[in-house]
Design a protein around this motif. Structure first.
Motif, PDB file in Angstrom:
ATOM      1  N   MET A  38       0.825  -1.209   0.000  1.00 13.85           N
ATOM      2  CA  MET A  38       0.000   0.000   0.000  1.00 13.85           C
ATOM      3  C   MET A  38       0.860   1.261   0.000  1.00 13.85           C
ATOM      4  O   MET A  38       0.342   2.378   0.055  1.00 13.85           O
ATOM      5  CB  MET A  38      -0.925   0.000   1.217  1.00 13.85           C
ATOM      6  CG  MET A  38      -1.869  -1.184   1.283  1.00 13.85           C
ATOM      7  SD  MET A  38      -2.971  -1.283  -0.154  1.00 13.85           S
ATOM      8  CE  MET A  38      -4.020   0.131   0.187  1.00 13.85           C
ATOM      9  N   ASP A  39       2.177   1.089  -0.057  1.00 14.02           N
ATOM     10  CA  ASP A  39       3.096   2.221  -0.015  1.00 14.02           C
ATOM     11  C   ASP A  39       2.914   3.076  -1.270  1.00 14.02           C
ATOM     12  O   ASP A  39       2.999   2.561  -2.395  1.00 14.02           O
ATOM     13  CB  ASP A  39       4.535   1.707   0.076  1.00 14.02           C
ATOM     14  CG  ASP A  39       5.530   2.793   0.449  1.00 14.02           C
ATOM     15  OD1 ASP A  39       5.510   3.857  -0.193  1.00 14.02           O
ATOM     16  OD2 ASP A  39       6.326   2.574   1.381  1.00 14.02           O
ATOM     17  N   PRO A  40       2.674   4.362  -1.123  1.00 15.02           N
ATOM     18  CA  PRO A  40       2.498   5.219  -2.307  1.00 15.02           C
ATOM     19  C   PRO A  40       3.730   5.269  -3.202  1.00 15.02           C
ATOM     20  O   PRO A  40       3.617   5.569  -4.389  1.00 15.02           O
ATOM     21  CB  PRO A  40       2.173   6.595  -1.708  1.00 15.02           C
ATOM     22  CG  PRO A  40       2.637   6.539  -0.302  1.00 15.02           C
ATOM     23  CD  PRO A  40       2.498   5.116   0.146  1.00 15.02           C
ATOM     24  N   ARG A  41       4.903   4.971  -2.632  1.00 15.35           N
ATOM     25  CA  ARG A  41       6.108   4.947  -3.464  1.00 15.35           C
ATOM     26  C   ARG A  41       6.043   3.815  -4.493  1.00 15.35           C
ATOM     27  O   ARG A  41       6.695   3.895  -5.546  1.00 15.35           O
ATOM     28  CB  ARG A  41       7.351   4.796  -2.586  1.00 15.35           C
ATOM     29  CG  ARG A  41       7.652   6.011  -1.728  1.00 15.35           C
ATOM     30  CD  ARG A  41       8.785   5.741  -0.765  1.00 15.35           C
ATOM     31  NE  ARG A  41       8.425   4.725   0.217  1.00 15.35           N
ATOM     32  CZ  ARG A  41       9.253   4.258   1.156  1.00 15.35           C
ATOM     33  NH1 ARG A  41      10.506   4.720   1.228  1.00 15.35           N
ATOM     34  NH2 ARG A  41       8.845   3.339   2.003  1.00 15.35           N
ATOM     35  N   PHE A  42       5.295   2.780  -4.208  1.00 18.41           N
ATOM     36  CA  PHE A  42       5.056   1.720  -5.183  1.00 18.41           C
ATOM     37  C   PHE A  42       3.856   2.055  -6.064  1.00 18.41           C
ATOM     38  O   PHE A  42       3.946   2.065  -7.295  1.00 18.41           O
ATOM     39  CB  PHE A  42       4.827   0.384  -4.468  1.00 18.41           C
ATOM     40  CG  PHE A  42       4.474  -0.744  -5.402  1.00 18.41           C
ATOM     41  CD1 PHE A  42       5.455  -1.383  -6.137  1.00 18.41           C
ATOM     42  CD2 PHE A  42       3.161  -1.165  -5.547  1.00 18.41           C
ATOM     43  CE1 PHE A  42       5.138  -2.412  -7.021  1.00 18.41           C
ATOM     44  CE2 PHE A  42       2.822  -2.196  -6.419  1.00 18.41           C
ATOM     45  CZ  PHE A  42       3.823  -2.815  -7.152  1.00 18.41           C
ATOM     46  N   ARG A  43       2.741   2.376  -5.450  1.00 16.47           N
ATOM     47  CA  ARG A  43       1.481   2.497  -6.174  1.00 16.47           C
ATOM     48  C   ARG A  43       1.486   3.671  -7.150  1.00 16.47           C
ATOM     49  O   ARG A  43       0.815   3.633  -8.183  1.00 16.47           O
ATOM     50  CB  ARG A  43       0.328   2.631  -5.182  1.00 16.47           C
ATOM     51  CG  ARG A  43       0.224   1.434  -4.240  1.00 16.47           C
ATOM     52  CD  ARG A  43      -0.945   1.566  -3.296  1.00 16.47           C
ATOM     53  NE  ARG A  43      -2.216   1.410  -3.992  1.00 16.47           N
ATOM     54  CZ  ARG A  43      -3.394   1.602  -3.423  1.00 16.47           C
ATOM     55  NH1 ARG A  43      -3.456   1.977  -2.159  1.00 16.47           N
ATOM     56  NH2 ARG A  43      -4.503   1.434  -4.107  1.00 16.47           N
ATOM     57  N   SER A  44       2.238   4.719  -6.841  1.00 16.22           N
ATOM     58  CA  SER A  44       2.223   5.916  -7.704  1.00 16.22           C
ATOM     59  C   SER A  44       3.020   5.728  -8.992  1.00 16.22           C
ATOM     60  O   SER A  44       2.970   6.592  -9.874  1.00 16.22           O
ATOM     61  CB  SER A  44       2.790   7.112  -6.930  1.00 16.22           C
ATOM     62  OG  SER A  44       4.158   6.897  -6.602  1.00 16.22           O
ATOM     63  N   GLN A  45       3.738   4.614  -9.128  1.00  8.03           N
ATOM     64  CA  GLN A  45       4.590   4.423 -10.299  1.00  8.03           C
ATOM     65  C   GLN A  45       3.840   3.900 -11.524  1.00  8.03           C
ATOM     66  O   GLN A  45       4.412   3.849 -12.618  1.00  8.03           O
ATOM     67  CB  GLN A  45       5.734   3.455  -9.966  1.00  8.03           C
ATOM     68  CG  GLN A  45       6.719   3.989  -8.953  1.00  8.03           C
ATOM     69  CD  GLN A  45       7.971   3.141  -8.869  1.00  8.03           C
ATOM     70  OE1 GLN A  45       8.408   2.563  -9.863  1.00  8.03           O
ATOM     71  NE2 GLN A  45       8.564   3.061  -7.684  1.00  8.03           N
ATOM     72  N   ARG A  71      12.246  -9.140   6.442  1.00 12.72           N
ATOM     73  CA  ARG A  71      12.658  -7.889   5.787  1.00 12.72           C
ATOM     74  C   ARG A  71      11.401  -7.210   5.232  1.00 12.72           C
ATOM     75  O   ARG A  71      10.741  -7.747   4.346  1.00 12.72           O
ATOM     76  CB  ARG A  71      13.651  -8.128   4.656  1.00 12.72           C
ATOM     77  CG  ARG A  71      14.267  -6.802   4.139  1.00 12.72           C
ATOM     78  CD  ARG A  71      14.742  -6.893   2.691  1.00 12.72           C
ATOM     79  NE  ARG A  71      15.649  -7.959   2.403  1.00 12.72           N
ATOM     80  CZ  ARG A  71      16.983  -7.845   2.293  1.00 12.72           C
ATOM     81  NH1 ARG A  71      17.550  -6.680   2.467  1.00 12.72           N
ATOM     82  NH2 ARG A  71      17.719  -8.889   1.991  1.00 12.72           N
ATOM     83  N   SER A  72      11.094  -6.047   5.740  1.00 17.04           N
ATOM     84  CA  SER A  72       9.969  -5.286   5.212  1.00 17.04           C
ATOM     85  C   SER A  72      10.356  -4.631   3.900  1.00 17.04           C
ATOM     86  O   SER A  72      11.519  -4.273   3.694  1.00 17.04           O
ATOM     87  CB  SER A  72       9.537  -4.215   6.227  1.00 17.04           C
ATOM     88  OG  SER A  72       8.598  -3.336   5.656  1.00 17.04           O
ATOM     89  N   MET A  73       9.380  -4.454   3.030  1.00 18.90           N
ATOM     90  CA  MET A  73       9.610  -3.735   1.782  1.00 18.90           C
ATOM     91  C   MET A  73       9.517  -2.229   1.978  1.00 18.90           C
ATOM     92  O   MET A  73       9.946  -1.461   1.117  1.00 18.90           O
ATOM     93  CB  MET A  73       8.581  -4.165   0.734  1.00 18.90           C
ATOM     94  CG  MET A  73       8.635  -5.626   0.376  1.00 18.90           C
ATOM     95  SD  MET A  73       7.262  -6.094  -0.709  1.00 18.90           S
ATOM     96  CE  MET A  73       5.866  -5.949   0.427  1.00 18.90           C
ATOM     97  N   ASP A  74       8.945  -1.805   3.108  1.00 25.39           N
ATOM     98  CA  ASP A  74       8.593  -0.394   3.271  1.00 25.39           C
ATOM     99  C   ASP A  74       9.326   0.324   4.393  1.00 25.39           C
ATOM    100  O   ASP A  74       9.291   1.550   4.453  1.00 25.39           O
ATOM    101  CB  ASP A  74       7.084  -0.267   3.506  1.00 25.39           C
ATOM    102  CG  ASP A  74       6.265  -0.925   2.401  1.00 25.39           C
ATOM    103  OD1 ASP A  74       6.689  -0.834   1.232  1.00 25.39           O
ATOM    104  OD2 ASP A  74       5.216  -1.517   2.709  1.00 25.39           O
ATOM    105  N   ARG A  75       9.981  -0.425   5.311  1.00 31.00           N
ATOM    106  CA  ARG A  75      10.610   0.231   6.462  1.00 31.00           C
ATOM    107  C   ARG A  75      11.642  -0.700   7.075  1.00 31.00           C
ATOM    108  O   ARG A  75      11.685  -1.894   6.784  1.00 31.00           O
ATOM    109  CB  ARG A  75       9.553   0.583   7.517  1.00 31.00           C
ATOM    110  CG  ARG A  75       8.824  -0.630   8.079  1.00 31.00           C
ATOM    111  CD  ARG A  75       7.698  -0.237   9.015  1.00 31.00           C
ATOM    112  NE  ARG A  75       6.986  -1.401   9.534  1.00 31.00           N
ATOM    113  CZ  ARG A  75       7.356  -2.108  10.598  1.00 31.00           C
ATOM    114  NH1 ARG A  75       8.463  -1.771  11.263  1.00 31.00           N
ATOM    115  NH2 ARG A  75       6.642  -3.139  11.009  1.00 31.00           N
ATOM    116  N   SER A  76      12.480  -0.133   7.938  1.00 32.32           N
ATOM    117  CA  SER A  76      13.460  -0.931   8.670  1.00 32.32           C
ATOM    118  C   SER A  76      12.796  -1.609   9.867  1.00 32.32           C
ATOM    119  O   SER A  76      11.932  -1.031  10.537  1.00 32.32           O
ATOM    120  CB  SER A  76      14.612  -0.043   9.179  1.00 32.32           C
ATOM    121  OG  SER A  76      15.373   0.440   8.106  1.00 32.32           O
TER     122      SER A  76
END
Length: 419
Positions: free
Chosen positions: A306-313, A388-393
């Motif tokens: 749901m990360d906008p850095r992914f969805r906005s592409q 390992r998260s795709m969105d944060r540490s």
């Protein structure tokens, strides 16, 4: 999170179903059922679905969002499609069962008989399907398929229609920069079905191949280096619901990629559909497999982000290259345990448990060691879980909590002894 085997009912899409000894659907999977990624515009799967549908403009779009539930019977999923009784897909380690009478569809073909029974003769269906699987960058227990099918009358009128369509498709492909490595439409190892006219079967198989070669050209041909031909090869295959059957591969970015499976529809499927004197073909392709290649998406979990850095592409109507926005550090945790003498633990059982605890925070799971005690004959196994998260540490404390929950669930549900 409690195992659904231990509760009397499970709620799936707003309805309660009784559980029994076959119940193996997990809360993590139940939570995915309403999401329908393929129906979302500006999502890679929705974009790819639209490209495929635009290639077959005269085919009916079967709306699976309301009319066709992912909850089906084993009869729909297996029996009506001629799956043998001992097929591994029927097993609890491969498929998700709500109870002995109901399961989650493992393929879109589970709806073939229903759709043909309604009078549809050429159609496309895209839907979410469910299979128990390992955890790594290319496997996920939910994925999405597009299935296409066409049937015509098995008489001179139907065959004339196929001949006309084949001539048009052949002309289109002759003008295109494509190299096709074909196999015979029929062979001793890929035979015509009993009671089918071999010449009719050859015409239908040719129509299937020409239709799919044209689709693959549309998907991949414009994404090659200038002047480079698209290379496609056909391979004989075996499927319970088609004969003859084929797999299709495309050479893309330096390697052969399996794209789809297809074939001439099994006569028993058409008989179950009450459409006599018909002949036709069907294909099924996995959207994630193709989207990961076309959009350069490195991890299948990203489709669910749901990360906008992914969805906005991504935008509807465009196939764009994914641009990685981060690579967070991995946190490996090992867990080893003794198995009780009367308990078996399949890899997919372990992966489902891990998904229930940690969801998409887990990048992969690998068995790293097995050991059998020479005196007691007890078996020990060790798994390495890569958090390992795709969105944060992730913090070490956070993963320690998750790992402790995995150990607790293993003890409670499988009676293991943590080493």
């Amino acid at each position: 999170m409690q195992s659904l085997r231990r509760v009397p009912f499970v709620r799936v899409l707003g309805r309660e179903y009784p559980t029994d000894r076959m119940t193996n659907i997990s809360p993590a999977i139940v939570g995915k059922l309403p999401l329908k990624l393929h129906s979302r515009p500006n999502h890679p799967l929705g974009v790819l679905r639209s490209f495929i549908e635009s290639h077959f403009p005269s085919y009916s779009r079967i709306d699976c969002l309301d009319s066709l539930s992912p909850v089906v019977t084993p009869k729909q999923n297996f029996d009506l499609l001629s799956f043998p009784k001992d097929h591994p897909g029927r097993s609890l380690t491969d498929s998700y069962y709500i109870n002995k009478e109901l399961m989650l569809r493992t393929h879109t073909s589970a709806h073939e008989v229903d759709i043909f029974s309604c009078g549809e003769t050429q159609w496309l269906l895209t839907a979410d399907v469910y299979r128990r699987d390992e955890i790594d960058a290319s496997h996920y227990p939910v994925f999405h398929q597009t299935e296409g099918a066409r049937i015509v009358s098995a008489d001179s009128h139907g065959m004339d229609q196929i001949r006309h369509d084949n001539a048009e498709l052949e002309q289109h492909l002759r003008r295109s920069n494509i190299i096709i490595q074909d196999v015979p439409h029929l062979s001793a190892t890929n035979p015509c079905q009993p009671h089918h006219d071999p010449e009719h079967t050859k015409l239908v198989a040719a129509n299937l191949k020409l239709s799919l070669n044209s689709l693959i050209l549309g998907l991949f041909g414009g994404r090659l280096n200038a002047g480079e031909p698209l290379r496609v090869r056909w391979i004989e295959a075996t499927f319970p619901w088609t004969t003859p059957s084929f797999e299709v591969e495309v050479y893309f970015r330096g390697k052969w990629l399996e794209i789809l499976g297809c074939g001439v529809i099994h006569q028993s499927t058409l008989d179950h559909s009450n459409v006599p004197n018909k002949l036709g073909w069907a294909f099924g392709l996995g959207l994630e497999r193709i989207a990961m290649v076309l959009f350069s998406i490195p991890d299948i979990r990203l489709f669910w982000s749901m990360d906008p850095r992914f969805r906005s592409q991504f935008k509807q109507g465009e196939i764009t290259t994914f641009k990685p926005y981060s690579k967070y550090p991995a946190c490996f945790k090992d867990i080893s345990f003794w198995l009780p003498g009367d308990t078996t633990l399949h890899d997919n059982d372990f992966c489902d448990l891990v998904r229930d605890v940690a969801g998409d925070i887990v990048e992969n799971v690998k068995m790293t060691d097995t050991y059998t005690h020479p005196k007691t004959n007890r078996k020990s196994v060790c798994y390495r879980i890569n958090y390992r998260s795709m969105d944060r540490s992730l913090s070490n404390d956070e993963t320690n909590v998750l790992h402790a929950q995995v150990a607790s669930r293993l003890r409670d549900e499988f009676g293991v002894e943590i080493r």
